[in-house]
Design a protein around this motif. Sequence first.
Motif, PDB file in Angstrom:
ATOM      1  N   THR A   1       4.285   0.327   1.456  1.00 49.50           N
ATOM      2  CA  THR A   1       4.340  -0.645   2.548  1.00 49.50           C
ATOM      3  C   THR A   1       4.194  -2.075   2.060  1.00 49.50           C
TER       4      THR A   1
ATOM      5  N   HIS B   1       0.850  -1.179   0.000  1.00 49.80           N
ATOM      6  CA  HIS B   1       0.000   0.000   0.000  1.00 49.80           C
ATOM      7  C   HIS B   1       0.888   1.231   0.000  1.00 49.80           C
TER       8      HIS B   1
ATOM      9  N   GLN C   1       0.843  -2.868  12.137  1.00 48.39           N
ATOM     10  CA  GLN C   1       1.774  -2.065  11.340  1.00 48.39           C
ATOM     11  C   GLN C   1       2.901  -1.511  12.192  1.00 48.39           C
TER      12      GLN C   1
ATOM     13  N   HIS D   1       5.103   6.866   1.655  1.00 41.96           N
ATOM     14  CA  HIS D   1       5.709   5.569   1.934  1.00 41.96           C
ATOM     15  C   HIS D   1       5.019   4.497   1.107  1.00 41.96           C
TER      16      HIS D   1
ATOM     17  N   GLU E   1       7.245   1.695   6.074  1.00 45.06           N
ATOM     18  CA  GLU E   1       6.267   1.030   6.921  1.00 45.06           C
ATOM     19  C   GLU E   1       6.102  -0.402   6.434  1.00 45.06           C
TER      20      GLU E   1
HETATM   21 NI    NI Z   1       0.724   3.297   5.548  1.00 48.20          NI
END
Ligand code: NI
Length: 463
Positions: A224, A62, A263, A222, A293
């Motif tokens: 992930t 993501h 997470q 970011h 992340e």
């Molecule tokens: Ni995120």
Amino acid sequence: MISQWQLRAAFAQRLSDMYGREVPAYTTLVEVSREVNEDVLRAQGADAERLGSISRVTAERHGAIRVGTPEELRQVARVFGALGMHPVGFYDLREAAASAVPVVSTAFRPVDGEELARNPFRVFTSMLTPADPRFFDPDLRARLENFLAGRQLFPPELLALADRAEAAGELPDADAERFLQLAVRAFELSPEPVDQAWYATLERVSAVAADIGGVRSTHINHLTPRVLDIDELYRRMTERGIEMIDTIQGPPRWKGPDVLLRQTSFRALAEPRALRTPDGNVISGALRVRFGEVEARGIALSREGRARYDRLLARVDDQAARLPHTDRAELARALWAEELPDSERALAAQGLAHFTYHVAPDRPQDASRPPAGLHDLLEQGWVRAEPVVYEDFLPRSAAGIFQSNLSDEGSRNHDQQGAAYDSAWLSDALGRDVLDPFDLYEEQQNRSLAQVARELGLDAVPG
Ligand code: NI
Ligand code: OOG
């Protein structure tokens, strides 16, 4: 012709290549995630793939992006619409975060089961809230809105191609290539010098506001990867000397099934950026906004299950405040065991989580009629339950991720009333319905039950 899902997969891959060049620590994260996933697969075999095939999980990412205005959000929606991604869920991070995080968010993602299986790429998308007087006084709001109105994040050619891809569900090869180039470029970090004084003005309110409204372009914040054992990943990254944030957000590690989303991230890195000083010189400085992340996904909870999760979080907060020297994860584990059943079967039976149901290939083959109720169908081996993966985000975790990467709390005027935003407002601003994630999971479950009823010749199987 390149279909929407192929465009989506290609976009995710190219964005990943680009982000890896920009933020090399991301590449380390992806490598370590892959190693952890291979190890889990070796150790657990088919069980490791209960919540998604290894090929889906390995490719799964993501992204997170941040925009300034409803107009920019509408444009982003067109780009993602071309990729078969729809706005799902409304997240109000102004309320969820203790630090100043003046944004509201949604997530663009595929919604159809088959599309998710092909490529589940999703993007957490936040929009600045300049109209919220707790963060922006009238003067700053006016300057900010003026600044945002004068920039263009997405070139008209990109948006035109996006509209064609969305309408037709595909693009000819050459157009697809052009679309992908322009789309990836729109999320690259711009070399254009940042106005140092303007950036600092916004930073005093919130580093997030500065990252969004202090520059004339947007960028991926970011990207992930998904990992099958996030505790192990956390250990391995720390061993490699990468400074992780303090905690893993979301449910604790515990003996029961994985639910929702866990997470964690490594701290935002200082990245070289060109800055324009008030006297007009361009100097090389550094900004710290982008981080890495990683996440582990579990079973989607129902509305009722989610209410229980939220209550559990509140209980953990409460006890942690009263027992400041106790390990928060330990506390959470103990409370979890009190309030959540520790098997998939019990989660299903109590209506706390979502499953799809399938007629078992090895069901009783004698002439007996199948029983009418779901419980008996499961118990007697007629039907199997497969967990539905949680495809969305958690406001509290998102706020925690935003916050743990801010070095300064920013400021908030508590005498002011916050500007109201909700899912209906966001739908209106987008000109597209913001879908309710719980509805989507419920529909998926109900469709599978209807299919079971058809295959077994039953009138209906109540869920
Ligand atoms: Ni995120
Ligand atoms: C988004 C933070 C939230 C998540 O995974 O919950 C998020 C951002 O930093 O823009 O990405």
